[in-house]
Design a protein around this motif. Structure first.
Motif: not given
Lengths: 258, 258
Positions: B207-208, B211, B215, B218
């Motif tokens: 997930w790093r 994201f 970003a 999201i």
């Protein structure tokens, strides 16, 4: 205990009857339900006899109210008995308040269920391994619940309602809100969306009563969740999310080990 | 197509190799991966040969990048080729931008997965019945994807990233935030909490990259969700929630019929 009366012989009430039998109860189980339901319950051998509420209440040592919450409240309004009375409603404060006139009422909430409803899906092992909340101690009831293989939890009605707002009502509202939001975006949805929207298949008729009898704790839980989600949102570009993921994974594993 | 090079022979890359074989591809499949992984992939017959990136790229007509996103970006920085290049990263805008120097790059995202990772879980049918996004048309790739039994979806990178923010990244963050919030409340949690927190078991390392490369979409999806949840919160005591439940159930059913 000689005679048990079950009001509302659906999935939960029927499973309570079957669990009693499996745990060794050999006396009479009376069902109080709609004509169609008692017919099915009698045919399946889940109950021994069907009676109207007043006659069942007069004969019973234990009365089990496993109807929808609004019907439990209606039953409590007319029920007169010195027998032990308990219920299986998903919220407890309003029900326990309404039952104050009864001498031996203990609120109950078996944290178990199935996607399918109705007495035809009743299962003697439905409560096995699941939490079963009572709002106060009652040795006879506790004894049966332990024989069912359920995990007895004693919680006062207010604490119960606050906790289920987090562990049950909040997940339902997240799933429903997400599913409604994804309407029209189904085209490229993968397993994540399917996973998170399974609860959204639940019919509103169960939830109407839960929201109307637990609105304040649910409102509070939603407030706490939204504040946390705003924190996560602010951390999207930072490595602090790693700690949230670790805590979440540990909690998700703990939820599975119960 | 004579030679395919797969960079990152894990669950997705390995499944791509097996799906190609099942769909009739009979020429050479080269793997580019860590020594431990290529050894497993060779032993399992998933790849025919293991080579370093530069040699694999020189030999291949099709290069499939199925590494984590940050490694795909690193590979794109050093890759020089006139072959068709595609990838399997979960976000597309940053990857497609980084691949602009390549003549024949098409972004890809198979919306498929498994809880288990690694080439030992590779499956020739992993893509069957699942959406497979390409960011532009490429007849040879489209042909294979259709032979895999996947559902081809053409979406530009920006649209893709906005949509997966809703259908994939938002569900993950809801599950993670909920699980972290329920930490210590596991005692009376029922099936609803378990259902909604399954995704929270996902490790942060995947997930790093998502994201950091998605970003903004999201953040926007979280904003829309929070606004909807505030609406639901305001409707707890009103019958308007019934319409939200109906829409949500219809959407949840549609998600399951795909």
């Amino acid at each position: 205990m000689n005679t048990v009366a079950i009001c509302g012989v659906g999935l939960i009430g029927g499973s309570f009857a079957l669990a009693l039998r499996k745990a060794g109860f050999q006396r009479k189980i009376i069902g109080v339900s709609s004509p169609a339901t008692v017919q099915k319950a009698l045919a399946l051998g889940v109950i021994d006899e069907a009676l109207p509420l007043s006659e069942a209440a007069a004969a019973a040592d234990l009365i089990y109210l496993s109807q929808p919450i609004s019907q439990i409240l209606d039953t409590l309004d007319v029920l007169e008995t010195d027998a032990i009375v308990t219920d299986a409603g998903s919220t407890k404060a309003v029900i326990c308040e309404r039952a104050r006139k009864l001498k031996r009422f203990v609120g109950g909430h078996p944290m178990a269920g199935k996607e399918s409803r109705g007495v035809e899906h009743a299962d003697a092992d439905l409560f096995r391994g699941r939490p079963y909340v009572l709002t106060s101690r009652e040795p006879q009831l506790e004894n049966w619940i332990e024989r069912f293989g359920a995990r007895l939890v004693i919680l006062d009605p207010i604490q119960h309602d606050q906790q289920v707002a987090f562990v049950s009502h909040l997940p339902q509202l997240l799933s429903t809100t997400l599913a409604a939001l994804l309407s029209g975006k189904e085209n490229i949805a993968g397993p994540a969306a399917a996973d998170l929207t399974r609860l959204a298949l639940s019919p509103y008729d169960i939830w109407r009563d839960i929201f109307s009898t637990n609105a304040e704790p649910i409102d509070a839980a939603l407030g706490v969740f939204i504040a946390r989600l705003e924190e996560v949102r602010a951390q999207l570009r930072s490595s602090e999310l790693e700690a949230v993921f670790s805590q979440a994974a540990a909690s998700a594993r703990a939820l599975r080990s119960k």
